[in-house]
Motif scaffolding. Sequence first.
Motif, PDB file in Angstrom:
ATOM      1  N   ASP A 160      33.321  41.447  35.704  1.00  0.00           N
ATOM      2  CA  ASP A 160      34.226  40.887  34.636  1.00  0.00           C
ATOM      3  C   ASP A 160      35.430  40.647  34.501  1.00  0.00           C
ATOM      4  N   ALA A 161      35.742  40.332  33.724  1.00  0.00           N
ATOM      5  CA  ALA A 161      37.062  39.473  32.962  1.00  0.00           C
ATOM      6  C   ALA A 161      37.627  40.234  32.008  1.00  0.00           C
ATOM      7  N   ILE A 162      38.143  41.374  31.872  1.00  0.00           N
ATOM      8  CA  ILE A 162      38.976  42.112  30.646  1.00  0.00           C
ATOM      9  C   ILE A 162      39.982  40.983  30.063  1.00  0.00           C
ATOM     10  N   ILE A 163      39.636  40.706  28.334  1.00  0.00           N
ATOM     11  CA  ILE A 163      40.808  40.183  27.684  1.00  0.00           C
ATOM     12  C   ILE A 163      41.273  40.983  26.780  1.00  0.00           C
ATOM     13  N   VAL A 164      42.445  41.339  26.153  1.00  0.00           N
ATOM     14  CA  VAL A 164      42.622  41.844  24.451  1.00  0.00           C
ATOM     15  C   VAL A 164      42.550  40.529  23.764  1.00  0.00           C
ATOM     16  N   VAL A 165      42.051  40.736  22.416  1.00  0.00           N
ATOM     17  CA  VAL A 165      41.820  39.730  21.936  1.00  0.00           C
ATOM     18  C   VAL A 165      41.964  40.272  20.306  1.00  0.00           C
ATOM     19  N   PRO A 166      43.074  39.259  19.324  1.00  0.00           N
ATOM     20  CA  PRO A 166      43.336  38.383  19.826  1.00  0.00           C
ATOM     21  C   PRO A 166      43.992  38.343  20.613  1.00  0.00           C
ATOM     22  N   THR A 167      44.149  36.890  21.610  1.00  0.00           N
ATOM     23  CA  THR A 167      44.752  35.966  22.897  1.00  0.00           C
ATOM     24  C   THR A 167      44.735  34.680  22.852  1.00  0.00           C
ATOM     25  N   PHE A 168      45.752  34.924  23.843  1.00  0.00           N
ATOM     26  CA  PHE A 168      45.084  32.787  24.817  1.00  0.00           C
ATOM     27  C   PHE A 168      44.005  32.320  25.050  1.00  0.00           C
ATOM     28  N   ALA A 226      43.207  40.015  31.681  1.00  0.00           N
ATOM     29  CA  ALA A 226      44.295  38.537  31.532  1.00  0.00           C
ATOM     30  C   ALA A 226      45.075  39.327  30.522  1.00  0.00           C
ATOM     31  N   VAL A 227      46.724  39.593  30.664  1.00  0.00           N
ATOM     32  CA  VAL A 227      47.492  39.977  29.589  1.00  0.00           C
ATOM     33  C   VAL A 227      48.815  39.418  28.696  1.00  0.00           C
ATOM     34  N   ALA A 228      48.635  38.444  27.983  1.00  0.00           N
ATOM     35  CA  ALA A 228      49.752  37.711  27.004  1.00  0.00           C
ATOM     36  C   ALA A 228      51.236  38.389  27.200  1.00  0.00           C
ATOM     37  N   ASN A 229      52.231  38.788  27.832  1.00  0.00           N
ATOM     38  CA  ASN A 229      53.029  39.351  26.965  1.00  0.00           C
ATOM     39  C   ASN A 229      54.532  38.682  26.755  1.00  0.00           C
ATOM     40  N   ALA A 231      41.087  44.280  41.028  1.00  0.00           N
ATOM     41  CA  ALA A 231      41.375  43.318  40.524  1.00  0.00           C
ATOM     42  C   ALA A 231      42.429  42.493  40.033  1.00  0.00           C
ATOM     43  N   ALA A 232      42.632  41.286  40.208  1.00  0.00           N
ATOM     44  CA  ALA A 232      43.552  40.928  39.567  1.00  0.00           C
ATOM     45  C   ALA A 232      44.190  40.559  38.155  1.00  0.00           C
ATOM     46  N   VAL A 233      45.466  41.118  37.966  1.00  0.00           N
ATOM     47  CA  VAL A 233      46.075  41.693  36.973  1.00  0.00           C
ATOM     48  C   VAL A 233      46.822  40.693  36.267  1.00  0.00           C
TER      49      VAL A 233
END
Length: 358
Positions: free
Chosen positions: A98-106, A148-151, A175-177
């Motif tokens: 699993d790869a978790i992303i918070v949308v919308p994002t890159f 993955a989180v863009a900040n 997980a790699a964060v």
Amino acid sequence: MLEAREAVKKLHAYRPPLAGRQGLRLDFNESTIGCSPRVLAQLRSLDAETLARYPEREPLESEVGDFLGLDAAQVLLTNGGDEAIHLLCSTYLEPGDDAIIVVPTFAMYAIFAQAEGARLVQVLSGENFAFPLEEVLSRISERTRLIAVANPNNPTGVAVACDILLQVARAAPQAAVLVDEAYFEFHQETILNHPGRPSNLFVARTFSKAYGLAGLRLGILAGDSVQMAMVRRSTSPYNVNAVALAVLPEALRDQEYVKNYVAEVQHGRGLLERELRTLGLEYWSSRANFVLVRVGPAHTEFIQALRTRGILVRDRNSDPGCEGCVRLTVGSGEDMRTLIDALRGVIETINKRPEVRV
Ligand code: PMP
């Protein structure tokens, strides 16, 4: 017949609208004034030998390490921030993870994760695109291998506090964060030097935005030295070209240039946000060099009308939670005055037509 892997065949082709970008380019969050003249002078002084030799990345990793307050072993130079994301995905994701992303994002997190055959877990942002901590924590499982989180986030410009990101990283030690700080210089808050930074947390940076070097393709991935040794195993020794390496020290040394541009962007962002308020448009207060604004059903017409006036902006209508939204890159004060003038004219024209009022 030769067939691509199933995971690749399932990917949607991602084609950023790069063609024919004539005019004021406020569509890709690039710098509108370009790089430091000192970088340009260095570039012009390069000789044939620099290009004849294979590029040596390591000495520059020491230099970047010093700049960031890290050891060289904690730093990898990459071919833009994109490659940093790609390398993390290929180092840690097995098919079915699993790869978790918070949308919308890159967009590239989803693309690179899915290319590895990972399952994408998309968590929708909270109200006003706030980071949905509880929801993210609840979606973490043993299968989670990348978060993955863009900040600040792209396309919203909304930032998340470092302690929230630390909570996420601690809740998913398997997980790699990735904390993607592509817009760090505008936000000025980083998790990089946080004393409690766990070993599964990585930070990405880029020279594409505040440094005005998107065409050069230069980024940084930083993390725990043991983990970074793993990431290095799947990296080409020549992933960063000789020209980029040759100008990197000068780019780092001319912090004055970056600082001035950042100040200009912050001022321009204030002007733009004030104008959007005056025009009665909904927007999200940004920590980056762009602002997301909700134009509504007339978004296509709005973008076209700006294009006619020589200004390119980016449609974000298809991003989750971004119906009718457009992203405006913030550039120099002069460019923002041009944009604001055009915005007034465009909104007035659209509002005269009752069927497409914003
Ligand atoms: N991360 C984010 C959040 C971005 O917005 C971008 C560029 N749009 C990148 C990474 C990648 O930038 P680059 O590959 O040019 O460094």
